[in-house]
Design a protein around this motif. Structure first.
Motif, PDB file in Angstrom:
ATOM      1  N   ALA A  78     -46.709  -6.649  29.916  1.00  0.00           N
ATOM      2  CA  ALA A  78     -47.692  -6.080  28.989  1.00  0.00           C
ATOM      3  C   ALA A  78     -48.119  -7.122  27.965  1.00  0.00           C
ATOM      4  O   ALA A  78     -48.766  -6.800  26.982  1.00  0.00           O
ATOM      5  N   ASP A  79     -47.764  -8.341  28.218  1.00  0.00           N
ATOM      6  CA  ASP A  79     -47.951  -9.421  27.257  1.00  0.00           C
ATOM      7  C   ASP A  79     -48.700 -10.550  27.969  1.00  0.00           C
ATOM      8  O   ASP A  79     -48.608 -10.684  29.190  1.00  0.00           O
ATOM      9  N   PRO A  80     -49.417 -11.382  27.229  1.00  0.00           N
ATOM     10  CA  PRO A  80     -50.079 -12.517  27.886  1.00  0.00           C
ATOM     11  C   PRO A  80     -49.099 -13.411  28.628  1.00  0.00           C
ATOM     12  O   PRO A  80     -49.473 -14.087  29.582  1.00  0.00           O
ATOM     13  N   VAL A 248     -35.361 -21.060   9.847  1.00  0.00           N
ATOM     14  CA  VAL A 248     -35.201 -20.315  11.101  1.00  0.00           C
ATOM     15  C   VAL A 248     -35.781 -18.928  10.882  1.00  0.00           C
ATOM     16  O   VAL A 248     -35.375 -18.215   9.962  1.00  0.00           O
ATOM     17  N   PRO A 250     -36.916 -15.061  12.134  1.00  0.00           N
ATOM     18  CA  PRO A 250     -36.656 -14.034  13.152  1.00  0.00           C
ATOM     19  C   PRO A 250     -37.910 -13.752  13.987  1.00  0.00           C
ATOM     20  O   PRO A 250     -39.032 -13.901  13.495  1.00  0.00           O
ATOM     21  N   ASP A 252     -39.220 -11.040  14.901  1.00  0.00           N
ATOM     22  CA  ASP A 252     -40.063  -9.925  14.473  1.00  0.00           C
ATOM     23  C   ASP A 252     -40.630 -10.157  13.070  1.00  0.00           C
ATOM     24  O   ASP A 252     -40.993  -9.204  12.375  1.00  0.00           O
ATOM     25  N   GLU A 254     -42.903 -10.645   9.956  1.00  0.00           N
ATOM     26  CA  GLU A 254     -44.242 -10.153   9.639  1.00  0.00           C
ATOM     27  C   GLU A 254     -44.978 -11.161   8.759  1.00  0.00           C
ATOM     28  O   GLU A 254     -46.085 -11.563   9.049  1.00  0.00           O
ATOM     29  N   VAL A 277     -43.436 -17.054  20.291  1.00  0.00           N
ATOM     30  CA  VAL A 277     -43.818 -15.647  20.217  1.00  0.00           C
ATOM     31  C   VAL A 277     -44.897 -15.368  19.171  1.00  0.00           C
ATOM     32  O   VAL A 277     -45.885 -14.706  19.456  1.00  0.00           O
ATOM     33  N   GLU A 280     -49.587 -17.188  16.985  1.00  0.00           N
ATOM     34  CA  GLU A 280     -50.911 -16.735  16.578  1.00  0.00           C
ATOM     35  C   GLU A 280     -50.876 -16.166  15.153  1.00  0.00           C
ATOM     36  O   GLU A 280     -51.771 -16.409  14.340  1.00  0.00           O
ATOM     37  N   LYS A 281     -49.833 -15.427  14.885  1.00  0.00           N
ATOM     38  CA  LYS A 281     -49.662 -14.862  13.539  1.00  0.00           C
ATOM     39  C   LYS A 281     -49.530 -15.995  12.518  1.00  0.00           C
ATOM     40  O   LYS A 281     -50.138 -15.977  11.451  1.00  0.00           O
ATOM     41  N   ASN A 284     -52.942 -17.672  11.891  1.00  0.00           N
ATOM     42  CA  ASN A 284     -53.814 -16.829  11.067  1.00  0.00           C
ATOM     43  C   ASN A 284     -53.401 -16.856   9.601  1.00  0.00           C
ATOM     44  O   ASN A 284     -54.228 -16.989   8.704  1.00  0.00           O
ATOM     45  N   ILE A 301     -49.134 -18.577  22.266  1.00  0.00           N
ATOM     46  CA  ILE A 301     -50.414 -18.029  22.695  1.00  0.00           C
ATOM     47  C   ILE A 301     -51.571 -18.406  21.796  1.00  0.00           C
ATOM     48  O   ILE A 301     -52.690 -17.971  22.022  1.00  0.00           O
ATOM     49  N   ASP A 304     -54.666 -19.637  23.774  1.00  0.00           N
ATOM     50  CA  ASP A 304     -55.496 -18.826  24.659  1.00  0.00           C
ATOM     51  C   ASP A 304     -56.967 -18.810  24.217  1.00  0.00           C
ATOM     52  O   ASP A 304     -57.255 -18.854  23.021  1.00  0.00           O
TER      53      ASP A 304
ATOM     54  N   SER B 112     -53.247  -5.636  24.411  1.00  0.00           N
ATOM     55  CA  SER B 112     -52.096  -6.454  24.783  1.00  0.00           C
ATOM     56  C   SER B 112     -51.068  -6.464  23.642  1.00  0.00           C
ATOM     57  O   SER B 112     -51.405  -6.377  22.472  1.00  0.00           O
ATOM     58  N   SER B 113     -49.817  -6.573  24.033  1.00  0.00           N
ATOM     59  CA  SER B 113     -48.765  -6.516  23.020  1.00  0.00           C
ATOM     60  C   SER B 113     -48.482  -7.882  22.402  1.00  0.00           C
ATOM     61  O   SER B 113     -47.738  -7.979  21.443  1.00  0.00           O
ATOM     62  N   THR B 116     -52.305 -11.232  18.152  1.00  0.00           N
ATOM     63  CA  THR B 116     -52.473 -10.835  16.760  1.00  0.00           C
ATOM     64  C   THR B 116     -53.946 -10.964  16.411  1.00  0.00           C
ATOM     65  O   THR B 116     -54.548 -12.009  16.651  1.00  0.00           O
ATOM     66  N   LYS B 118     -57.188 -10.629  13.605  1.00  0.00           N
ATOM     67  CA  LYS B 118     -57.372 -10.892  12.182  1.00  0.00           C
ATOM     68  C   LYS B 118     -58.524 -10.040  11.650  1.00  0.00           C
ATOM     69  O   LYS B 118     -59.539  -9.882  12.322  1.00  0.00           O
ATOM     70  N   ARG B 260     -34.098  -8.821   4.738  1.00  0.00           N
ATOM     71  CA  ARG B 260     -34.859  -7.938   3.834  1.00  0.00           C
ATOM     72  C   ARG B 260     -34.780  -6.469   4.288  1.00  0.00           C
ATOM     73  O   ARG B 260     -34.589  -5.578   3.470  1.00  0.00           O
TER      74      ARG B 260
END
Lengths: 491, 285
Positions: A78-80, A248, A250, A252, A254, A277, A280-281, A284, A301, A304, B112-113, B116, B118, B260
Motif C-alpha cells: 500500500a506504499d510506494p 536519531v 523515530p 513515526d 511528526e 521512510v 518527504e516530510k 517539506n 521517496i 518520486d 497511498s500510505s 506526504t 503539503k 514525548r
C-alpha cells in the motif's frame, strides 16, 4: 415542551447511556481508554489484516509447472515502496512473456503479498509464496522486517530471495559465513558502507565548493542507519569534516523542526540525512522552516516524480539513490524504461525510487543468468548471478561469489575506475567495494535547472526538474542554493 | 537557555491552541453522549486531504468550503452512524474504531500510505521573537485557535445552547425533563466540532504535512486533553491543552523527542488515578 415534539424516552436517555445512569467511573474510563489505547496501537495491524484479506495468492494460473517460472512479490504494497517492486515487475514480465519467456518458459507473478511493514505479516507472506511454489522472490521488505525472515531464507536456499530494500551489513554476514544456507540471498541495494560513501562523496564536493565542513547527521531509528553512523564517526573526520551532532529520529516522527533547530544551534553547515521512510516530510518541513543548511542524503521517496506537485515545489534538500534525475545522462535503455513507466501509469509512483531500479536490475539479472545457465535449476542460476555486472546501470555494479571478496551477493563495483568500465571486470579479494554510485539529485525549478534537462513526455511545462549533481558521470547540473540561504543567488 | 524557554512557551501555546480546537468536538461529544467517537480524528485527516485536493482550484477560499463541508460531514456521521447505536457506548467505541481504520484504508487507496502532501500556507515568512524563529503561518494558526477557543468559551457561558452543552453531562435525565433536545444539541456539537477539525487540519497539516497516518497522534492528544481537562468542559480543554502543549514542547526541547508521547500519556494516567474527573470536569450523574 412544544406540541408535537416527541417526549423524551427516559428508558433510553443519555443517563442510561452513561453506563446505566451512573457517573462515568474511573475504572470504566480506564477500561475504555485502555481498550482504546490497545486498539490504536494495534490499529495498523488490524488495518493491515483487513487490507490483507483477499490479496496474496497467484495472480495468474496456479500450480507448479515445468513450463512456468513463478516469481513471487512481497513488500509493503500500500506504499510506494511495494509499488516500486510491483510496477517494474509487471512491465518487464509482460514484455518477457510476449517475447517468448525465458528459455521458453512463461513467467507467472505470484502475489503481490502485502507485508504492511510488519514482521509477522512478512513471515506469512514469505511462507505463502513458498507454498505457491515460487522459484524467485522479489522482496521490498525493509531491513527490520527482513531481519526476521533471515532464518527462513536460510532454510530455503533453493528459492532465490532477491532483496530490493535492505542494505544491512548484518544480513550479508550470513551469506559470507554460511554460504550454503544463504546462497539464494542477493542484496540489490548497496550495502551500508556504499550507502554511506555515496553521501560522503557529494559532501566532499560541497565542502570543496562552499567551504562547509561542519556536518550533522539525522538518521532514522532503523538498523541500517546504525552501521552508517559508525562509518560517519570513523570516516568523516578523516575527510576534513567536523561532526557537530547526531540525532536519531523515530520512524513515526511528526515534527522534524526540533531536529533542524538542534542542527542550527550546533552550527551545522550540512545535514546528512539517513532516511528511508519520512524523507518527504523532512523535505517539506525544511522548506517551510527555511532551514539555511545544506541537507542531503537517503531521503527515500523524495525521489518520486509526484513529489513536486505534492510538496508545491519544496526543493531545498537533496536525495541520493535517485535514479531518474538528469535522464539525458543515462543509458537509452534506462531512459526508455523510465519513459514507458511514466506513460504506463497515471498515478504515483510514476518514476522509481531506488527499489524500482533495483527491481529492474534484479529481473534483468535473473533473466540473463537463466539464459546463460540454460536452466532454472537454482545452483546453476546462482553461479551465473554471481557473474552479473552492469556498468551502464544507473547504480553501476554487480555481484561476485564466495571467495572473491568480503561481501558476496551484495551490489558492488570495482575500486579501480578503469576496471569499472569493463563488461567483465576482474573479481577478487580486495578489488571490489559496495557500490557508491547512487546518484545525488536535487529538485530545481525550471528557471534555474539546466536548460537541456530531459523532460518526461507530458510533464507540465512549469514542473520542477530532478537534476543529478553527483557522481560526475551522471551529473546534469550543479547544486543550487535554496532561496532562503543568506548567500543564495536564487533568492 | 533563555531562548529555549521562550521557544517552549511560544510553541507550546501555538500547539495548545491547535490541539484545543481539534479536541473540542471529541471532548464535548464524550461528555454529552458518554461515548468515544474514534472516527473524529479520521475525519480530521479527511479534512486535511480535502484542503490538499481543493486548494489548487479554490486557493485561499478553500477553507470556506472545507470547514462547513467537514462540519456537515460530521453531522451526517452523527445522524446516520452514531445516532442509531448511541445507546451502547461500547458499540459506538468499536464501530468508530473500525470506521476510522476503514477510512484510513480507503484514503491510502487513493493517496497511498507513503506520501506526504503539503498545504500551501497563507503566510510564508518567519517571525523572530527573542531569537526564536517561528513560521508566520503557525503563528496565525495559534492565534486563530485561541480566538476560536475563547469564542467557544464565551458562547458556552452566555448562550442557551452553550449552557446546555455544558449542563447536559451533569444531569442528562434532568436536561431531558426540562425539554432539552439532546439529539439536536449533539448534532450541533458535531457540526461545530467538524468546523474546528477543519481549522486544525489546515494549520496542523500545513505545519507537519498531510498523510493518511496523520490522525493517530492527534487521537492520543484528544484522549489526553479530554482526560486531563475533564469530560465536556471548555475550560478543562483550555487548561489541559496548555499543559499538554507546554509539556510536549518542553520534553522535545529539553529531554528527548522520542519520549514525548510517553510523557503526555503519563500525565493522562496520573490524572485518571488521582483526579479521575479531570482538572476542570464536574461530577457526572
Amino acid at each position: 415542551m412544544r406540541s408535537g415534539e416527541k417526549k423524551p424516552d427516559l428508558d433510553s436517555d443519555l443517563s442510561k447511556r452513561l453506563l446505566g445512569g451512573r457517573p462515568l467511573s474511573r475504572r470504566q474510563f480506564l477500561k475504555t481508554a485502555g481498550v482504546a489505547g490497545a486498539a490504536i496501537g494495534l490499529g495498523t495491524g488490524v488495518g493491515g489484516l483487513l487490507a490483507g484479506c483477499g490479496d496474496g495468492g497467484s495472480s495468474g494460473t496456479t500450480g507448479a509447472s515445468g513450463d512456468v517460472i513463478k516469481i513471487g512479490i512481497m513488500g509493503p504494497m500500500a506504499d510506494p515502496t511495494g509499488m516500486n517492486v510491483l510496477r517494474p515487475a509487471e512491465m518487464m514480465i509482460k514484455k518477457i512473456n510476449a517475447a517468448g519467456g525465458i528459455i521458453g518458459k512463461q513467467i507467472e507473478i505470484v502475489g503481490p503479498i502485502d507485508d504492511h511493514w510488519e514482521t509477522a505479516q512478512a513471515i506469512t507472506a514469505y511462507e505463502t509464496l513458498l507454498k505457491e511454489g515460487v522459484h524467485v522472490i522479489l522482496s521490498g521488505s525493509d531491513d527490520n522486517v527482513e531481519s526476521a525472515l533471515l532464518s527462513r531464507i536460510g532454510q530455503n536456499p533453493d528459492v532465490l530471495y532477491l532483496s530490493m530494500f535492505a542494505s544491512t551489513q548484518g544480513h550479508m554476514v550470513n551469506v559470507r559465513d554460511d554460504y550454503e544456507k544463504f546462497k539464494g540471498y542477493f542484496m540489490f541495494t548497496a550495502i551500508d558502507d556504499g550507502l554511506y560513501y555515496c553521501v560522503e562523496e557529494p559532501a566532499i564536493m560541497l565542502k570543496e565548493k562552499f567551504g562547509w565542513n561542519k556536518a550533522y547527521m539525522i538518521r532514522e531509528d532503523m538498523v541500517w542507519t546504525e552501521g552508517i553512523e559508525q562509518y560517519f564517526k570513523d570516516s568523516a573526520p578523516q575527510k576534513g569534516f567536523e561532526i557537530v551532532g547526531i540525532d536519531v529520529v523515530p520512524l513515526d516522527v511528526e515534527d522534524l523542526t526540533p531536529y533542524f533547530r538542534n542542527a542550527e544551534k550546533a552550527g551545522a553547515q550540512m545535514i546528512w540525512t539517513m532516511i528511508s521512510v519520512f524523507g518527504e516530510k523532512l523535505a517539506n518541513q525544511a522548506w517551510d522552516s527555511k532551514v539555511p543548511i545544506a541537507m542531503f542524503g537517503h531521503n527515500g521517496i523524495l525521489n518520486d516524480y509526484g513529489y513536486w506537485e505534492r510538496s508545491n515545489g519544496a526543493w531545498g534538500p537533496m536525495a541520493t539513490t535517485s535514479t531518474w534525475g538528469s535522464l539525458e545522462k543515462h543509458s537509452p535503455e534506462w531512459r526508455d524504461f523510465l519513459t514507458e513507466w511514466f506513460t504506463t501509469y497515471s498515478d504515483d509512483p510514476r518514476t522509481p525510487m531506488w527499489l524500482g531500479e533495483c527491481t529492474w536490475r534484479g529481473i534483468k539479472a535473473y533473466q540473463e543468468a537463466v539464459e546463460r545457465a540454460g536452466t532454472i535449476e537454482t545452483d546453476a542460476v546462482i553461479k551465473e548471478l554471481e557473474m552479473t555486472y552492469y556498468p551502464d546501470a544507473p547504480v553501476a555494479g554487480g555481484f561476485y561469489g564466495p571467495g572473491e571478496g568480503i561481501w558476496p551477493h551484495t551490489w558492488a563495483m570495482p575500486i579501480d575506475e578503469a576496471e569499472r568500465a569493463k563488461a567483465d571486470p576482474t573479481r577478487g579479494e580486495g578489488l571490489w567495494m559496495s557500490s557508491t554510485l547512487n546518484p545525488m539529485t536535487q529538485w530545481q525549478p525550471k528557471e534555474i535547472a539546466p536548460a537541456d534537462s530531459f523532460v518526461l513526455p507530458g510533464t507540465p511545462d512549469d514542473y520542477g526538474r530532478l537534476v543529478t549533481i553527483w557522481p560526475p558521470a551522471l551529473a546534469g547540473g550543479e547544486y543550487q542554493l535554496p532561496p532562503f540561504f543568506p548567500e543564495s543567488p536564487n533568492a | 537557555m533563555f531562548e529555549n524557554v521562550v521557544y517552549v512557551i511560544i510553541y507550546g501555546l501555538i500547539f495548545a491552541s491547535l490541539y484545543g480546537i481539534m479536541t473540542v468536538g471529541f471532548s464535548l461529544v464524550c461528555g454529552l453522549g458518554g461515548f468515544f467517537d474514534i472516527a473524529l480524528p479520521a475525519y480530521f485527516m479527511v479534512g486535511a486531504f480535502m484542503i490538499v485536493e481543493l486548494s489548487p482550484y479554490l486557493g485561499n477560499g478553500t477553507m470556506l468550503i472545507v470547514a462547513p463541508g467537514l462540519g456537515l460531514l460530521c453531522v451526517a456521521h452523527y445522524l446516520l452512524f452514531i445516532r442509531p447505536q448511541r445507546d451502547n457506548p461500547y458499540r459506538v467505541f468499536f464501530a468508530t474504531i473500525l470506521l476510522a481504520l476503514g477510512v484510513e484504508s480507503l484514503m491510502a487507496k487513493f493517496f497511498s500510505s507513503g506520501y506526504t502532501f503539503k498545504i500551501a500556507p497563507l503566510l510564508s515568512g518567519n517571525v523572530n521573537i527573542f531569537d526564536v524563529e517561528i513560521r508566520q503561518q503557525l503563528l496565525l494558526g495559534g492565534a486563530v485557535g485561541w480566538i476560536a477557543l475563547f469564542g467557544l468559551r464565551y458562547i458556552s457561558h452566555n448562550t442557551n445552547i452553550g449552557r446546555a452543552v455544558i449542563g447536559i453531562p451533569q444531569s442528562v435525565r434532568g436536561s431531558q425533563v426540562i425539554g432539552l433536545d439532546v439529539v439536536r444539541i449533539q448534532a450541533i456539537v458535531y457540526g461545530v466540532g467538524g468546523v474546528l477539525l477543519a481549522l486544525g487540519a489546515y494549520f496542523y497539516g500545513g505545519y507537519l504535512g498531510v498523510s493518511v497516518h496523520m490522525w493517530a497522534y492527534p487521537l492520543v492528544i484528544m484522549f489526553t486533553i479530554t482526560t486531563v481537562g475533564g469530560l465536556g468542559s471548555i475550560n478543562g480543554i483550555m487548561i489541559a491543552t496548555v499543559l499538554v502543549g507546554w509539556l510536549e514542547v518542553a520534553v522535545v526541547t529539553f529531554i528527548d523527542p522520542r519520549i514525548r508521547a510517553f510523557v503526555i500519556l503519563s500525565l493522562a494516567i496520573a490524572i485518571l488515578i488521582f483526579r479521575p474527573r479531570g482538572l476542570a470536569g464536574k461530577r457526572i450523574g
